[in-house]
Every structure is written in structure tokens, then in C-alpha cells.
Design a protein around this motif. Structure first.
Motif, PDB file in Angstrom:
ATOM      1  N   ALA A  54     114.026 -17.448  31.538  1.00  0.00           N
ATOM      2  CA  ALA A  54     113.293 -18.017  32.669  1.00  0.00           C
ATOM      3  C   ALA A  54     111.889 -18.448  32.256  1.00  0.00           C
ATOM      4  N   SER A  55     111.237 -17.633  31.440  1.00  0.00           N
ATOM      5  CA  SER A  55     109.882 -17.975  30.992  1.00  0.00           C
ATOM      6  C   SER A  55     109.896 -19.217  30.113  1.00  0.00           C
ATOM      7  N   ASN A  56     110.945 -19.395  29.329  1.00  0.00           N
ATOM      8  CA  ASN A  56     111.075 -20.608  28.518  1.00  0.00           C
ATOM      9  C   ASN A  56     111.253 -21.852  29.391  1.00  0.00           C
ATOM     10  N   ASN A  57     111.688 -21.613  30.626  1.00  0.00           N
ATOM     11  CA  ASN A  57     111.811 -22.708  31.605  1.00  0.00           C
ATOM     12  C   ASN A  57     110.617 -22.735  32.562  1.00  0.00           C
ATOM     13  N   ASP A  58     109.528 -22.093  32.116  1.00  0.00           N
ATOM     14  CA  ASP A  58     108.249 -22.110  32.847  1.00  0.00           C
ATOM     15  C   ASP A  58     108.301 -21.411  34.201  1.00  0.00           C
ATOM     16  N   ASN A  59     109.129 -20.369  34.326  1.00  0.00           N
ATOM     17  CA  ASN A  59     109.142 -19.590  35.556  1.00  0.00           C
ATOM     18  C   ASN A  59     107.938 -18.642  35.555  1.00  0.00           C
ATOM     19  N   VAL A  60     107.040 -18.853  36.494  1.00  0.00           N
ATOM     20  CA  VAL A  60     105.774 -18.119  36.522  1.00  0.00           C
ATOM     21  C   VAL A  60     105.994 -16.620  36.700  1.00  0.00           C
ATOM     22  N   LYS A  61     106.970 -16.254  37.558  1.00  0.00           N
ATOM     23  CA  LYS A  61     107.193 -14.824  37.841  1.00  0.00           C
ATOM     24  C   LYS A  61     107.686 -14.081  36.601  1.00  0.00           C
ATOM     25  N   SER A  62     108.573 -14.697  35.844  1.00  0.00           N
ATOM     26  CA  SER A  62     109.049 -14.066  34.609  1.00  0.00           C
ATOM     27  C   SER A  62     107.945 -14.026  33.558  1.00  0.00           C
ATOM     28  N   LEU A  63     107.135 -15.058  33.505  1.00  0.00           N
ATOM     29  CA  LEU A  63     106.018 -15.071  32.564  1.00  0.00           C
ATOM     30  C   LEU A  63     105.056 -13.923  32.860  1.00  0.00           C
ATOM     31  N   GLU A  64     104.813 -13.666  34.139  1.00  0.00           N
ATOM     32  CA  GLU A  64     103.917 -12.570  34.530  1.00  0.00           C
ATOM     33  C   GLU A  64     104.508 -11.211  34.129  1.00  0.00           C
ATOM     34  N   ILE A  65     105.829 -11.036  34.336  1.00  0.00           N
ATOM     35  CA  ILE A  65     106.498  -9.776  33.995  1.00  0.00           C
ATOM     36  C   ILE A  65     106.421  -9.523  32.491  1.00  0.00           C
ATOM     37  N   LEU A  66     106.669 -10.580  31.695  1.00  0.00           N
ATOM     38  CA  LEU A  66     106.660 -10.434  30.232  1.00  0.00           C
ATOM     39  C   LEU A  66     105.255 -10.222  29.687  1.00  0.00           C
ATOM     40  N   SER A  67     104.232 -10.641  30.435  1.00  0.00           N
ATOM     41  CA  SER A  67     102.859 -10.496  29.948  1.00  0.00           C
ATOM     42  C   SER A  67     102.305  -9.100  30.144  1.00  0.00           C
ATOM     43  N   LEU A  94     115.528  -8.278  30.033  1.00  0.00           N
ATOM     44  CA  LEU A  94     114.552  -8.894  29.136  1.00  0.00           C
ATOM     45  C   LEU A  94     115.038 -10.276  28.675  1.00  0.00           C
ATOM     46  N   GLU A  95     116.319 -10.343  28.334  1.00  0.00           N
ATOM     47  CA  GLU A  95     116.890 -11.615  27.858  1.00  0.00           C
ATOM     48  C   GLU A  95     116.736 -12.719  28.900  1.00  0.00           C
ATOM     49  N   TYR A  96     117.054 -12.390  30.169  1.00  0.00           N
ATOM     50  CA  TYR A  96     117.008 -13.413  31.213  1.00  0.00           C
ATOM     51  C   TYR A  96     115.585 -13.744  31.648  1.00  0.00           C
ATOM     52  N   HIS A  97     114.688 -12.777  31.566  1.00  0.00           N
ATOM     53  CA  HIS A  97     113.282 -13.083  31.838  1.00  0.00           C
ATOM     54  C   HIS A  97     112.728 -14.017  30.758  1.00  0.00           C
ATOM     55  N   LYS A  98     113.176 -13.810  29.526  1.00  0.00           N
ATOM     56  CA  LYS A  98     112.745 -14.693  28.436  1.00  0.00           C
ATOM     57  C   LYS A  98     113.262 -16.112  28.665  1.00  0.00           C
ATOM     58  N   PHE A 128     115.358 -15.667  36.647  1.00  0.00           N
ATOM     59  CA  PHE A 128     114.388 -14.651  37.080  1.00  0.00           C
ATOM     60  C   PHE A 128     115.063 -13.594  37.953  1.00  0.00           C
ATOM     61  N   VAL A 129     115.847 -14.050  38.943  1.00  0.00           N
ATOM     62  CA  VAL A 129     116.510 -13.113  39.868  1.00  0.00           C
ATOM     63  C   VAL A 129     117.452 -12.196  39.102  1.00  0.00           C
ATOM     64  N   PHE A 130     118.239 -12.779  38.189  1.00  0.00           N
ATOM     65  CA  PHE A 130     119.206 -11.966  37.439  1.00  0.00           C
ATOM     66  C   PHE A 130     118.468 -10.973  36.535  1.00  0.00           C
ATOM     67  N   GLY A 131     117.356 -11.406  35.973  1.00  0.00           N
ATOM     68  CA  GLY A 131     116.551 -10.485  35.166  1.00  0.00           C
ATOM     69  C   GLY A 131     115.959  -9.375  36.009  1.00  0.00           C
ATOM     70  N   PHE A 132     115.504  -9.716  37.207  1.00  0.00           N
ATOM     71  CA  PHE A 132     114.858  -8.748  38.093  1.00  0.00           C
ATOM     72  C   PHE A 132     115.843  -7.669  38.558  1.00  0.00           C
ATOM     73  N   ILE A 133     117.059  -8.089  38.961  1.00  0.00           N
ATOM     74  CA  ILE A 133     118.013  -7.108  39.494  1.00  0.00           C
ATOM     75  C   ILE A 133     118.635  -6.252  38.399  1.00  0.00           C
ATOM     76  N   LYS A 160     124.712 -14.599  38.074  1.00  0.00           N
ATOM     77  CA  LYS A 160     124.791 -14.852  36.628  1.00  0.00           C
ATOM     78  C   LYS A 160     125.315 -16.265  36.348  1.00  0.00           C
ATOM     79  N   LEU A 161     126.277 -16.707  37.154  1.00  0.00           N
ATOM     80  CA  LEU A 161     126.797 -18.067  36.986  1.00  0.00           C
ATOM     81  C   LEU A 161     125.683 -19.105  37.115  1.00  0.00           C
ATOM     82  N   ALA A 162     124.817 -18.874  38.104  1.00  0.00           N
ATOM     83  CA  ALA A 162     123.688 -19.791  38.307  1.00  0.00           C
ATOM     84  C   ALA A 162     122.697 -19.684  37.153  1.00  0.00           C
ATOM     85  N   ALA A 163     122.400 -18.441  36.738  1.00  0.00           N
ATOM     86  CA  ALA A 163     121.448 -18.227  35.649  1.00  0.00           C
ATOM     87  C   ALA A 163     121.932 -18.850  34.350  1.00  0.00           C
TER      88      ALA A 163
END
Length: 325
Positions: free
Chosen positions: A311-324, A305-309, A290-295, A278-281
Motif C-alpha cells: 500500500a505504501s508503494n502505492n502512496d497510501n498515506v495511512k500505511s506510510l504512517e504505520i510503517l514510519s 507488514l507485506e500488505y502495508h508495504k 491498507f485494510v487487509f494489512g490493518f485487519i 484480499k481479492l481486492a488487495a
């Protein structure tokens, strides 16, 4: 003329010569021979409205008298008469004393267009650092090197090393500049750059023992990045000590260390692992988000959901795929 210390005769000789470089060399020789005669010479030169005399007098006002405002008209007159070196001096004055970066860049650019190598180097420096213009590190360093103004750019070894590191086949040359930067000043940056060369075998033989010695210098400066690298070196042979270094670096806020420490602790201490993830996120690192959202997907869907959002705002592809989905 110089040995006789006859300023009038010497100025007549210089006036009849259109070689600015020759005149500049004569002034410099007079300065080293006798400062009193040097002053007498540029005074005579100002009387005769000599371009190089205006330039030398301006430098005297800047560096000896600290009379910056008074120096500018002399630099401008020298420029008007075609002595391009004054573009360089005026540009440096505008940037270092008046902090007028845009005007300084413009003057350096004008001097470069006139063919002055010093201005080309200064243009490169401003471009590499984003001073008075948009930053383009590679373009700037390339311009500095092409200027062949070694006395200036050799004071910027890290910039040159980074530039060369991006060019395939110039790794050894890049390493030598990283080494020169380290030998010149042992800062956190130069220590880590030099240590990483040995850690990865970049431009030199891979040598973890040498890298360890170098990173210990960084640790002595309380540098978290050096601590992280020490943790990496020790990971295979001294895992407990390695973990301690990763934790120290993580506690100092270094994101890769926070992620690494989180990963290493997830089996034995899930709570500690979660804390550092979480400190890193929360430092806006997309992979950590992404990792914090995933776990947290099963534990706390809202947090996930908050952390995937984020991550997606920072163009993280994996979080974008999850939210889609």
C-alpha cells in the motif's frame, strides 16, 4: 458549365479561380450529378495540375479503389499547392491504414498551423487519445470543440461529456452529451455514465428509479459496474438483494464491490470478508491493501507488514504512517 457537363470548360473556370472551397464544392456537386462526369472532371484536373483535383482523385483512390500508396503523391501535391484539406486526409490515411501515429500527428499539426479546422479537430482527437503524442484529454477535446468541425466530434460524445463534466457550471451540457452517447450506442461505458447522472443528480434531477432501469441494461450485458450500482440503489430497501448484487460484481473482479461486500460480511462471515478483501488487495488497490494489512496486524504480523508495504508503494498515506512508526 456543370449542367453542360463540359469538363474542359469547367476546369478552365476553376483554374482562373483561386477559391479552393468553391472548387471543392463544384467537384462534390459533380459527383452527385454524375459519377462519370466527376471522373472526367478530375482527370481533366490532373492534366491541368489542379490542387483540388489531386485531392479528389486521392480520395477516389483511397475509398473507391483502395490504392493507398497511389493516393499519397496526389495528397502531397495538393498540399504543396496550398490546399490544406489534404493535410487532414493524409493524416487520417497515415494513422488508420499505415498505423504511423507519430507521422499522422505531425501532418495534422502542420495542417492546423496552416489554419485548417479539420486538422485542428484531428489534432485534438489525437491529443485526447494519446495518438502519436502524449495524452492530454482536456486539451484535445478543447481543440476539437474550438475547430467547430461538428460532423467529426459529434461522433465522440463521451469524450466531450467527460471534458465538460470537469468544468464547473457545465453539468447540464455534460449530461446532454452523456445522454447522446447512450442513445447512440448502449455500451457498458455509456450505460454507466448515463445511469450515474441520474444516480447522483449530475446535470439532471436525481432519479434512482430511472438509474435502476438504465443499470439493468448494463446487467443484461453482464457488466459488473452496473451490478455494483444496482446493489447501491437496493441497499436501503432490499438489503439481501443488494448484497447479492454486490457479491456478483465482486466475483467478477470489480474492486469497489469486493471492498463493499467484504465490509458488509465482516460481522456475519469473517472468513468470507477476509477472502474478498484480499481479492481486492491483490489487484493492487492501495486502500484494499491498507485494510487487509490493518485487519491482519494481530492475526499475522508478517502478512500485515507485506500488505502495508504494498500500500505504501502505492502512496497510501495511512500505511506510510504505520510503517514510519
Amino acid at each position: 458549365c456543370i449542367s453542360s457537363k463540359n469538363s474542359k470548360e469547367l476546369m478552365i473556370h476553376l483554374k482562373n479561380s483561386s477559391d479552393f472551397e468553391k472548387a471543392s464544392t463544384v467537384f462534390d456537386r459533380c459527383f452527385h450529378l454524375s459519377k462519370d462526369f466527376f471522373i472526367e472532371l478530375w482527370q481533366e484536373g490532373i492534366t491541368n495540375n489542379n490542387a483540388v483535383a489531386h485531392h479528389k482523385y486521392a480520395l477516389y483512390l483511397i475509398y473507391q479503389q483502395k490504392k493507398y500508396d497511389e493516393s499519397i503523391p496526389h495528397l502531397k501535391e495538393s498540399i504543396r499547392q496550398g490546399f490544406t484539406r489534404s493535410y487532414f486526409s493524409l493524416s487520417r490515411l497515415l494513422q488508420s491504414h499505415y498505423h504511423n501515429d507519430k507521422h499522422a500527428f505531425k501532418v495534422a499539426f502542420e495542417g492546423m498551423k496552416k489554419g485548417d479546422k479539420y486538422c485542428q479537430c484531428l489534432f485534438g482527437y489525437f491529443t485526447a487519445k494519446g495518438i502519436g503524442t502524449s495524452k492530454d484529454h482536456s486539451k484535445g477535446v478543447e481543440a476539437m470543440l474550438k475547430s467547430e468541425f461538428n460532423d467529426f466530434y459529434e461522433n465522440l460524445p463521451t469524450d466531450i461529456a467527460i471534458y465538460l463534466s470537469k468544468i464547473e457550471g457545465r453539468e447540464e451540457e455534460s449530461f446532454k452529451w452523456f445522454e447522446r452517447a447512450f442513445e447512440k450506442h448502449q455500451t457498458k461505458e455509456t450505460i454507466n455514465n448515463y445511469g450515474v447522472c441520474f444516480l447522483r443528480g449530475f446535470g439532471t434531477e436525481r432519479n434512482h428509479e430511472k438509474a435502476f432501469e438504465i443499470f439493468k441494461l448494463g446487467e443484461a450485458q453482464n457488466d459488473c459496474i452496473s451490478m455494483y450500482h444496482i446493489g447501491f440503489i437496493l441497499e436501503g430497501k432490499e438489503p439481501i438483494k443488494s448484497l447479492e448484487y454486490y457479491k456478483k460484481a465482486a466475483q467478477k473482479g470489480f474492486v469497489p464491490a469486493q471492498l463493499k461486500y467484504s465490509f458488509l460480511r465482516k460481522e456475519k462471515d469473517a472468513e468470507e470478508s477476509m477472502k474478498f478483501c484480499k481479492l481486492a488487495a491483490d489487484q493492487n488497490d492501495s486502500e484494499s491493501q491498507f485494510v487487509f494489512g490493518f485487519i491482519n496486524e494481530d492475526k499475522d504480523p508478517d502478512v500485515s507488514l507485506e500488505y502495508h508495504k504494498r500500500a505504501s508503494n502505492n502512496d497510501n498515506v495511512k500505511s506510510l504512517e504505520i510503517l514510519s512508526k
